[in-house]
Design an enzyme around this catalytic site. Structure first.
Site, mmCIF file in Angstrom:
data_model
loop_
_atom_site.group_PDB
_atom_site.id
_atom_site.type_symbol
_atom_site.label_atom_id
_atom_site.label_comp_id
_atom_site.label_asym_id
_atom_site.label_seq_id
_atom_site.Cartn_x
_atom_site.Cartn_y
_atom_site.Cartn_z
ATOM 1 N N ARG A 28 44.627 36.133 42.580
ATOM 2 C CA ARG A 28 45.622 35.179 42.047
ATOM 3 C C ARG A 28 47.048 35.526 42.458
ATOM 4 N NH1 ARG A 28 41.790 34.757 37.399
ATOM 5 N NH2 ARG A 28 41.132 32.574 37.350
ATOM 6 N N HIS A 47 38.639 44.802 45.857
ATOM 7 C CA HIS A 47 37.205 44.538 45.988
ATOM 8 C C HIS A 47 36.572 45.535 46.963
ATOM 9 C CE1 HIS A 47 38.784 40.343 45.090
ATOM 10 N NE2 HIS A 47 37.879 40.473 44.149
ATOM 11 N N MET A 76 34.339 36.952 42.922
ATOM 12 C CA MET A 76 34.548 35.513 43.112
ATOM 13 C C MET A 76 35.169 35.248 44.493
ATOM 14 S SD MET A 76 35.438 33.893 39.438
ATOM 15 C CE MET A 76 37.149 34.341 39.394
HETATM 16 P P1 AMP Z 1 37.078 38.895 40.940
HETATM 17 O O1 AMP Z 1 36.764 38.480 42.325
HETATM 18 O O2 AMP Z 1 38.505 38.674 40.535
HETATM 19 O O3 AMP Z 1 36.094 38.341 39.924
HETATM 20 O O4 AMP Z 1 36.883 40.477 40.895
HETATM 21 C C1 AMP Z 1 35.666 41.061 41.286
HETATM 22 C C2 AMP Z 1 35.682 42.511 40.913
HETATM 23 O O5 AMP Z 1 36.763 43.168 41.592
HETATM 24 C C3 AMP Z 1 35.920 42.738 39.411
HETATM 25 O O6 AMP Z 1 35.079 43.803 38.962
HETATM 26 C C4 AMP Z 1 37.368 43.124 39.360
HETATM 27 O O7 AMP Z 1 37.697 43.927 38.240
HETATM 28 C C5 AMP Z 1 37.509 43.903 40.650
HETATM 29 N N1 AMP Z 1 38.921 43.976 41.043
HETATM 30 C C6 AMP Z 1 39.790 42.946 41.135
HETATM 31 N N2 AMP Z 1 41.020 43.401 41.461
HETATM 32 C C7 AMP Z 1 40.915 44.743 41.587
HETATM 33 C C8 AMP Z 1 41.837 45.789 41.910
HETATM 34 N N3 AMP Z 1 43.127 45.534 42.164
HETATM 35 N N4 AMP Z 1 41.380 47.054 41.947
HETATM 36 C C9 AMP Z 1 40.071 47.328 41.687
HETATM 37 N N5 AMP Z 1 39.151 46.390 41.380
HETATM 38 C C10 AMP Z 1 39.568 45.115 41.324
#
Ligand code: AMP
Length: 289
Positions: free
Chosen positions: A194, A44, A37
């Protein structure tokens, strides 16, 4: 820093992305997908780097999916910074950054969604009704758009990873779902878009999630099999942070994410805690019994 690779191509349409990937596949190239997102951080990037290491073509999608936010949640305020995201994608090794607008993904009000079973009703699903149906729907669309690929998801969102893996298997989607370890700040706080919501005092207390999980895991490793006792131990650690408001602490079998008697085998410990406007989640694995 230069990676020696060309800057990633930016693609805003489903049709355009499909055309690029059809060409790549026709040349025998494998595809890795990292759905996000946006407001990217090193967590990421670790997914993008893993996809880079394992595939010929790496696609990162950036889309803040309205379907997975409930009224009153932070859809409008969700942090966004596309220019910075594009730079990070370039540095981590993406080839294509798919940035569809809302109209492109949902040109009509959605009449068809993925409806999940019990895995989606527990933990984060209990306080965010419909959230995982929204996640699964957009991920199913991305899998359909991208086609055969390996898709990389973080263990940080462990329930999401479980649900997406299960959906891909249940619907025979041609996607290998790969879970990747959580990337953390030096003090143990899991990186999250967040975290940008945290004030200074909240930020200083937020590593309590990690400490609670460590205390829970130590208890399980010492032989405790009562989930309620492990959950209480994690809650007591979180309660030492005055600004923390617990949503849940959970000790559950990894396969069902639902407590069913004494803990045995592979167990996941998960916590969700609010600090002001930020709702933070974290988890860890351990073995019981
Ligand atoms: P998001 O942008 O929050 O939807 O996350 C996108 C992807 O990044 C999802 O697969 C999350 O699980 C992964 N992600 C987010 N935070 C972390 C983190 N600290 N370590 C590893 N992967 C992450």
């Amino acid at each position: 820093m230069s990676t020696g690779r060309p800057a990633p191509e930016r693609e805003a349409t489903i049709r355009g992305l499909r055309a690029r990937l059809a060409e790549a596949r026709a040349a025998g190239r494998t595809v890795g997908l990292v759905p996000t997102m946006g407001f990217l951080h090193a967590g990421h990037c670790s997914l993008i780097e893993r996809a880079r290491a394992e595939n010929d073509v790496v696609v990162v999608s950036i889309f803040v999916n309205p379907l997975q936010f409930n009224p009153g949640e932070d859809f409008d305020d969700y942090p966004r910074d596309l220019d910075r995201d594009l730079e990070m994608c370039a540095r981590a090794g993406a080839d294509i950054v798919f940035v569809p607008g809302g109209q492109e993904m949902y040109p009509e009000p959605v009449a068809t969604t993925v409806r999940l079973g019990a895995l989606a009703d527990v933990l984060c699903g209990a306080s965010r009704a419909g959230h995982f149906d929204g996640v699964a729907t957009v991920v199913a669309k991305l899998f359909s758009i991208v086609g055969e690929c390996s898709a990389y998801f973080g263990e940080k969102d462990f329930q999401q990873l479980t649900i997406v893996s299960r959906m891909a298997a249940d619907l025979s989607l041609p996607v290998r779902v790969v879970g990747c370890p959580t990337v953390r700040e030096p003090d143990g706080l899991a990186l999250s878009s967040r975290n940008a919501y945290l004030g200074e005092a909240e930020r200083s207390q937020a590593p309590v999630l990690r400490r609670a999980l460590e205390a829970g895991a130590a208890l399980v490793q010492s032989g405790e099999t009562d989930a309620v006792a492990v959950e209480a131990e994690m809650a007591s650690v979180i309660a030492t942070a005055p600004l923390a408001e617990i949503d849940y602490t959970a000790a559950v079998p990894v396969s069902t994410l639902t407590a069913d008697g004494p803990l045995r085998g592979d167990v996941r410990l998960l916590v969700a805690v609010r600090f002001g406007k930020a709702r933070l989640i974290d988890n860890t694995g351990c073995r019981a019994g």
